[in-house]
Design a protein around this motif. Structure first.
Motif, PDB file in Angstrom:
ATOM      1  N   ASP A 332       0.849  -1.188   0.000  1.00  0.00           N
ATOM      2  CA  ASP A 332       0.000   0.000   0.000  1.00  0.00           C
ATOM      3  C   ASP A 332       0.885   1.238   0.000  1.00  0.00           C
ATOM      4  O   ASP A 332       1.081   1.895   1.010  1.00  0.00           O
ATOM      5  CB  ASP A 332      -0.920  -0.026   1.231  1.00  0.00           C
ATOM      6  N   LYS A 334       0.631   4.268  -1.155  1.00  0.00           N
ATOM      7  CA  LYS A 334       0.121   5.603  -0.859  1.00  0.00           C
ATOM      8  C   LYS A 334      -0.337   5.754   0.594  1.00  0.00           C
ATOM      9  O   LYS A 334      -0.359   6.851   1.134  1.00  0.00           O
ATOM     10  CB  LYS A 334      -1.051   5.941  -1.784  1.00  0.00           C
ATOM     11  N   GLU A 335      -0.770   4.650   1.209  1.00  0.00           N
ATOM     12  CA  GLU A 335      -1.328   4.793   2.551  1.00  0.00           C
ATOM     13  C   GLU A 335      -0.399   4.286   3.650  1.00  0.00           C
ATOM     14  O   GLU A 335      -0.586   4.598   4.814  1.00  0.00           O
ATOM     15  CB  GLU A 335      -2.679   4.066   2.639  1.00  0.00           C
ATOM     16  N   ALA A 336       0.571   3.451   3.304  1.00  0.00           N
ATOM     17  CA  ALA A 336       1.453   2.925   4.340  1.00  0.00           C
ATOM     18  C   ALA A 336       2.924   3.072   3.986  1.00  0.00           C
ATOM     19  O   ALA A 336       3.787   2.867   4.823  1.00  0.00           O
ATOM     20  CB  ALA A 336       1.132   1.444   4.600  1.00  0.00           C
ATOM     21  N   GLY A 337       3.205   3.443   2.746  1.00  0.00           N
ATOM     22  CA  GLY A 337       4.597   3.488   2.327  1.00  0.00           C
ATOM     23  C   GLY A 337       5.215   4.864   2.391  1.00  0.00           C
ATOM     24  O   GLY A 337       6.263   5.064   2.991  1.00  0.00           O
ATOM     25  N   LEU A 338       4.540   5.842   1.780  1.00  0.00           N
ATOM     26  CA  LEU A 338       5.138   7.167   1.663  1.00  0.00           C
ATOM     27  C   LEU A 338       4.218   8.224   2.256  1.00  0.00           C
ATOM     28  O   LEU A 338       3.002   8.101   2.218  1.00  0.00           O
ATOM     29  CB  LEU A 338       5.384   7.507   0.187  1.00  0.00           C
ATOM     30  N   LEU A 339       4.835   9.282   2.796  1.00  0.00           N
ATOM     31  CA  LEU A 339       4.089  10.465   3.208  1.00  0.00           C
ATOM     32  C   LEU A 339       3.959  11.333   1.959  1.00  0.00           C
ATOM     33  O   LEU A 339       4.897  12.005   1.559  1.00  0.00           O
ATOM     34  CB  LEU A 339       4.841  11.221   4.298  1.00  0.00           C
ATOM     35  N   ASN A 341       2.502  14.032   1.254  1.00  0.00           N
ATOM     36  CA  ASN A 341       2.602  15.489   1.319  1.00  0.00           C
ATOM     37  C   ASN A 341       3.947  15.954   1.896  1.00  0.00           C
ATOM     38  O   ASN A 341       4.098  17.112   2.246  1.00  0.00           O
ATOM     39  CB  ASN A 341       1.450  16.064   2.141  1.00  0.00           C
ATOM     40  N   LYS A 342       4.886  15.024   2.013  1.00  0.00           N
ATOM     41  CA  LYS A 342       6.205  15.402   2.524  1.00  0.00           C
ATOM     42  C   LYS A 342       7.250  15.252   1.422  1.00  0.00           C
ATOM     43  O   LYS A 342       7.033  14.546   0.435  1.00  0.00           O
ATOM     44  CB  LYS A 342       6.590  14.506   3.711  1.00  0.00           C
ATOM     45  N   ARG A 345      13.295  13.795   0.750  1.00  0.00           N
ATOM     46  CA  ARG A 345      14.299  13.545   1.778  1.00  0.00           C
ATOM     47  C   ARG A 345      13.651  12.999   3.041  1.00  0.00           C
ATOM     48  O   ARG A 345      14.081  11.988   3.601  1.00  0.00           O
ATOM     49  CB  ARG A 345      15.010  14.861   2.091  1.00  0.00           C
ATOM     50  N   GLU A 346      12.577  13.655   3.488  1.00  0.00           N
ATOM     51  CA  GLU A 346      11.892  13.212   4.701  1.00  0.00           C
ATOM     52  C   GLU A 346      11.398  11.778   4.547  1.00  0.00           C
ATOM     53  O   GLU A 346      11.446  10.982   5.478  1.00  0.00           O
ATOM     54  CB  GLU A 346      10.695  14.119   5.022  1.00  0.00           C
ATOM     55  N   LEU A 350      12.888   8.427   6.784  1.00  0.00           N
ATOM     56  CA  LEU A 350      11.950   8.367   7.906  1.00  0.00           C
ATOM     57  C   LEU A 350      12.165   7.157   8.814  1.00  0.00           C
ATOM     58  O   LEU A 350      12.095   7.259  10.031  1.00  0.00           O
ATOM     59  CB  LEU A 350      10.516   8.377   7.373  1.00  0.00           C
TER      60      LEU A 350
END
Lengths: 494, 321, 323
Positions: A332, A334-339, A341-342, A345-346, A350
């Motif tokens: 998932d 979009k919902e569990a892998g990456l932020l 809206n960040k 680098r963040e 992470l």
């Protein structure tokens, strides 16, 4: 008699033209497949047809006359309905309430009985036995899709535009979808079908249009193109080595699992992963593949014995898994892998922030890590300071892969490595995975795409209803064998 | 006006004198229930009022064993209406003592109690429709403002400058301030500014700090409430301008009264608006049930000036206020 | 990145505009005394709002802070009055009070956080509950009236609010330290990054080996600690606490956080923005008191308009970004 057509349509965003003189015609009773890599212009075409965008040049013709849909609802009123990848359903309302949303039957007092009756008639027509009063959130994904299709039909859709409808479905559910599409075709609906899965395009489409970089590069009728030539047309070159050659796993075990159970999901699974091996795990959605992986890395409560390099390890959190050299790439993205809206680098650092400074985060070191990751994984970002959500799906996946590899794990579990990704990036990711195994790391690939598991893995485990149904290896790795095991049809098991 | 309220107050104490005799005659009478509904203790004055209400109920319960009291405190009008409805429905009250949170919303529910044949006493804030209550007991807001205004008029040089802190914007506050302004009319005293301190120490502190920044010369402050007076005094002390001005609060908080007793030059006097008026209301309602004297009419308890000489009799060390 | 970001500049522009307006309306506005007053009275809400920035950024909310401040002030006063006979009128006794306030704040924050993360109850509901509990407790402790600190102790303790280094009083100094530390933690520490990640998408955070519950709990404890610290500075101001202490502080703190550009749904924290937001709110009050611009009945309306405007400005920017 063409229902809906694009004539010489170009579209520009600012100074950049993304569609060049596209012609496209949708005929009644015909499935028209639109294929192309990410960024080729498929979604722009869908948006123009669906009334969400206006063409910069050229025209949209409905029944031979020029139309300008001011908005999506206007297009819908004219019988052009788009089924988006993200469903447009109110999840706390019932099926019937969703079907009649915005055009409820009854005056001040709603006529629930009539709406229920019409809903069940409609669902019956689609051969989907869903109770009209069921809440959307209690439905499975394919059932929700059926409700979306039902909603489109109840609005007397003449043109149905489907965006990757099978991406969220399992093997068996895809079968149902095909049946529905056949039924709609017979009823004279014109269907535009966008998909990354070339096998289903070959199976379904009466007519194929291939897009590359905003232009139509190939038009074909059913049977004129096989999967390889479709892929070649999309990328503009031959993809002889779509899957990298297989490797030579060492006999030494990297990970030994026995008696692993996740309450309610996975029961008593045991297997061994060898060093330098790519191990595939196949099975229907809901067979416990993802739960097995999440139980292994401490994201779910699990019991059982895990050995890494022969040493028993206790894993009760993802942190423990990192310490034992395991990493997990979620299905998932979009919902569990990456932020989303960040920044890049963040996102990259992470999970491993403790490596970047004890008290003050060392942004210089983080930037260096990002530089290295963009190089190593070929992440194509127009700007360094953009947010992850603005990357294309393929580049998001590469970023996620880079993030997963940052703790330098020896054992990597990758869940659906290429979901929603274009052909070019797919082959890149396959090469990365094979490369990891060549470095002596071990990889587990979980996938719903049968061809992917077969093409990529050295050995395939098949799960069914939370248990290991069997494994296939070497020449026995065929779709037929895997499906037999996955469906529980009698067949050879290892 | 002042004379009449004083006479009423005298009549009140005379009636109370009868209390003991009447109690003996009512020994084995049937049980009567009196509901008491007041706003909850959200600021100092109401805290004092709550304390006096509880104190009186305890006392009355001992003196008249056949009287039972139901006390409910409410944080807003809606809760108070529900309280009164509950008292009617489940406690079967015979009499009601109510200090309306707000006049308008409470009028109809209290009228309903009256229509059901109960004895109704309204305290302090009148209902918006006349003639509902049997008994009305209130402080005198006009007098509260006037007495303070007169003190300013009598004790300040012509040309003096003062500032005023107002309470929470309500009719009650308007009555006080209008009377205060009326009392100063024709004098040479200038009201520099008025702001709402909401009967709150912190708000009064902030407002007074800003007044001090704004006006280089202030001769006196009408804080209109002793909670606000405390905040005002603190702000003046922080600015080091204690010598420049004095402060008049109101309602007779025990700490302030103590300082008047001790002759603090910054706090020359205070104006009463005693929270004890709820006691009078409860006592008179009780008397209605245990004696044969008809307890109806309007009783206005006037505001008096507390001076260092008479401060002793306004000091209640046990009250929280 | 290179172009100035209206999102962060908006509140700052509003602040500068207010300062100019204040100076034009009344010369006393820029007098050191007035500046000290405004900064010092901003300090309580300011410190609380810095803590609130972390809670909101992590996707939480705390409605109990105003009541918590009143309650902590109450128990600190009771503790000092109780310690007085044994310990005497000295700084030791006052330190006891300070310790009670700060530790009490930590415990209260832990209570909120534990109910939210361990019992998995919505933050809105939990803190709405504790808001009522703290408020009732202080009213009960004060018997409906006011808890007052012993007069002698007050005199000793008073300089903690009124004293300082020259014009700069201790509340201002403390607020500045808290603001700098808060900004640093949010921007440069692992904790701050984790807080933003959790507020942005807690599932992604969990899948990135972040102990989501622990970090959430820590944000509530940090807020509790800062409420305690604010209380330590509040008590010497009036030397008392009552049921009406700290009423609506929670909403002022939340408003300051939102004006400052932190998203109410979490994910992006701007401690500097919060400080600007707090100053804007204090200045509006101050200017309205100093200037007789409108009827005092309308003060609340002016504040409301400015809060909504500040957020609308940011929304405009966001929509522009999405196009």
């Amino acid at each position: 008699m063409t229902i809906l057509a694009l004539q010489d349509v170009s579209k520009s965003f600012g100074p950049i033209e993304v569609l060049h003189d596209v012609d496209l015609a949708l005929e009644p009773g015909e499935v028209h497949a639109l294929i192309g890599e990410n960024g080729a212009g498929k979604s722009t075409i869908m948006k123009i047809l669906g009334g969400f965008l206006d063409p910069t040049k050229g025209q949209v013709l409905l029944d031979g006359r020029q139309v300008i849909f001011g908005s999506g609802p206007e297009a819908e009123a004219a019988g052009v309905v788009v089924i988006h990848q993200e469903f447009n359903l109110a999840s706390d309302l019932s099926v019937a309430a969703n079907l009649f949303l915005g055009r409820e039957i009854g005056g001040w007092r709603l006529d629930h009985a009539a709406m229920r009756k019409q809903t069940s008639e409609l669902l019956e027509r689609l051969h989907s036995p869903i109770a009209p009063e069921t809440l959307i959130r209690d439905l499975s994904v394919p059932d929700r899709q059926m409700v979306e299709i039902g909603k489109a039909l109840s609005r007397n859709a003449r043109v149905l535009i489907m965006d990757e409808p099978s991406a969220v479905l399992t093997h068996r559910e895809v079968g149902t979808l095909y049946e529905q599409i056949d039924r709609l075709r017979v009823e004279g609906v014109a269907i535009l079908y966008c998909s990354h899965r070339l096998d289903e395009v070959a199976h379904l489409a009466d007519r194929i249009t291939v897009l590359r970089d905003g232009s139509v590069v190939r038009r074909a009728m059913r049977g004129e193109l096989d999967e390889d030539s479709m892929a070649a047309a999309m990328v503009g070159r031959e993809l002889q080595d779509f899957y990298p050659p297989k490797g030579q796993p060492s006999p030494e075990p990297a990970l030994e699992v026995s008696g692993l159970s996740v309450p309610g999901r996975v029961r008593d699974v045991g297997f061994t992963l060898r060093k330098g091996e790519v191990l595939g795990i196949a099975g229907l959605v809901g067979s416990g593949r993802t739960e097995l992986a999440e139980g292994l890395v401490g994201l779910r409560a699990a019991s059982g014995e895990i050995r890494v390099n022969g040493q028993p390890v206790a894993i009760s959190s993802l942190r423990d898994a990192f310490d034992a050299g395991l990493a997990y790439l979620t299905e998932d993205r979009k919902e569990a892998g990456l932020l989303l809206n960040k920044g890049l680098r963040e996102n990259l650092t992470l999970a491993t922030l403790e490596r970047f400074g004890k008290f003050r985060l060392d942004t210089v070191a983080e930037d260096a890590a990002l530089d290295k990751a963009t190089g190593d994984f070929d992440i194509r970002a127009p700007r360094r300071d953009m947010v992850a959500g603005k990357l294309s799906g393929g580049n998001q996946q590469k970023l996620l892969l880079a993030k997963t590899m940052l703790p330098d794990p020896q054992i990597i579990i990758i869940d659906e490595p290429t979901r929603g990704i274009d052909v070019g990036t797919k082959s890149q990711i396959y090469a990365f995975i094979r490369n990891l195994s060549a470095e002596g790391r071990s990889v587990i690939v979980i996938s719903s795409e049968m061809t992917e598991v077969i093409g990529l893995a050295d050995r395939v485990l098949v799960m069914r209803e939370g248990r290991l149904a069997g494994q296939v290896e070497g020449n026995a790795m065929t779709e037929d064998n895997i499906v037999r095991l996955a469906m529980g049809v009698a067949g050879e098991a290892a | 006006m002042k004379r009449r309220s004083l006479m009423k107050a005298a009549a009140l104490s005379a009636v109370m004198g009868l209390t003991a005799g009447a109690a003996l005659a009512q020994e084995e009478a049937e049980k009567k229930v009196i509901g008491v509904s007041i706003p909850s203790a959200t600021h100092g004055f109401m805290g004092g009022l709550n304390w006096h209400a509880q104190d009186t109920i305890e006392r009355m319960g001992k003196v008249y064993p056949n009287l039972e009291f139901v006390l409910a405190t409410a944080g807003d009008s809606a809760k108070q209406v529900s309280d009164i409805e509950d008292m009617m429905a489940t406690r079967n009250i015979d009499g009601l003592v109510v200090l309306p949170f707000e006049s308008e919303p409470l009028t109809a529910p209290v009228a309903a109690v009256k229509e059901a044949g109960k004895f109704v006493t309204v305290v302090d804030r009148g209902l918006s429709q006349e003639g509902i209550e049997d008994l009305y007991v209130a402080g005198d807001n006009t007098a509260f403002g006037r007495v303070a205004g007169q003190y300013f008029r009598d004790n300040l040089e012509p040309g003096s400058k003062i500032v005023v802190l107002r309470g929470i914007p309500t009719t009650l506050d308007n009555e006080r301030v209008e009377a205060f302004q009326a009392a100063l009319e024709g004098s040479e005293i200038e009201i520099l500014d008025m702001e709402h301190g909401n009967w709150n120490r912190d708000d009064a502190f902030t407002v007074m700090q800003d007044f001090l920044s704004k006006y280089p010369e202030i001769n006196a402050v009408w804080a209109a409430d002793d909670d606000m007076a405390i905040g005002v005094l603190e702000a003046i002390a922080a600015a080091g301008r204690e010598e420049e001005m004095w402060v008049i609060g109101g309602a007779g908080m025990k700490e302030i009264v103590k300082r008047i007793m001790d002759g603090d030059p910054q706090l020359p006097v205070n104006v009463t608006y005693p929270p004890a008026l709820i006691s009078a209301a409860i006592e008179m309602t009780a008397l209605n049930f245990v004696s044969n004297a008809p307890m109806t009419g309007r009783f206005i308890i006037g505001s008096q000036l507390i001076t260092p000489e008479n401060a002793e009799q306004f000091h209640f060390p046990d009250s929280p206020y | 990145m290179s172009k100035p970001d209206l999102h962060t500049l908006g509140p700052l522009v509003a602040l500068v505009a207010l300062i100019v307006l204040g100076a034009l309306l009344n010369p006393a506005f820029l007098a050191p005394g007035n500046i000290t007053n405004v900064l010092a009275r901003s300090a309580f809400i300011g410190m609380i709002a810095v803590g609130m920035t972390f809670v909101i950024t992590a996707g939480g909310l705390d409605l109990s802070v105003g009541s918590m401040a009143a309650f902590l002030a109450g128990i600190a006063i009771i503790a000092m009055n109780a310690a007085l006979p044994g310990m005497g009128e000295n700084w030791g006794t006052i330190l006891v009070g300070m310790g009670v306030a700060v530790l009490g704040g930590l415990v209260a924050g832990y209570l909120n956080g534990a109910l939210i993360t361990k019992a998995r109850i919505e933050p809105f509901i939990v803190t709405l509950g504790t808001m009522g509990i703290f408020r009732s407790l202080v009213t009960w402790l004060a018997d409906g009236g006011t808890l007052s600190l012993d007069y002698g102790l007050r005199t000793l303790y008073r300089p903690v609010y009124y004293g300082g280094i020259g014009w700069i009083t201790w509340p201002i100094i403390t607020f500045a330290i808290v603001a700098f530390a808060g900004e640093w933690i949010m921007r440069h520490s692992r904790f701050g990054r984790h807080v933003e990640a959790i507020g942005s998408n807690d599932r992604v955070a969990r899948y990135s080996a972040i102990d989501v519950n622990r970090i959430r709990l820590m944000t509530y404890m940090l807020l509790g600690l800062l409420v305690g610290l604010a209380t330590v500075l509040y008590v010497p101001r009036l030397g008392s606490a009552s049921g009406s202490t700290g009423v609506l502080w929670e909403l002022e703190a939340i408003a300051a956080v939102i004006i400052g550009g932190t998203a109410l749904k979490g994910g992006t924290g701007r401690v500097w923005g919060t400080v600007v937001g707090v100053l804007i709110l204090s200045l509006i009050d101050n200017i309205l008191n100093l200037a007789d611009l409108v009827s005092p009945y309308l003060n609340g309306a002016i504040q409301g308009v400015i809060i909504v405007l500040a957020v609308v400005l940011q929304r405009e920017k966001r929509i522009a970004e999405e196009r």
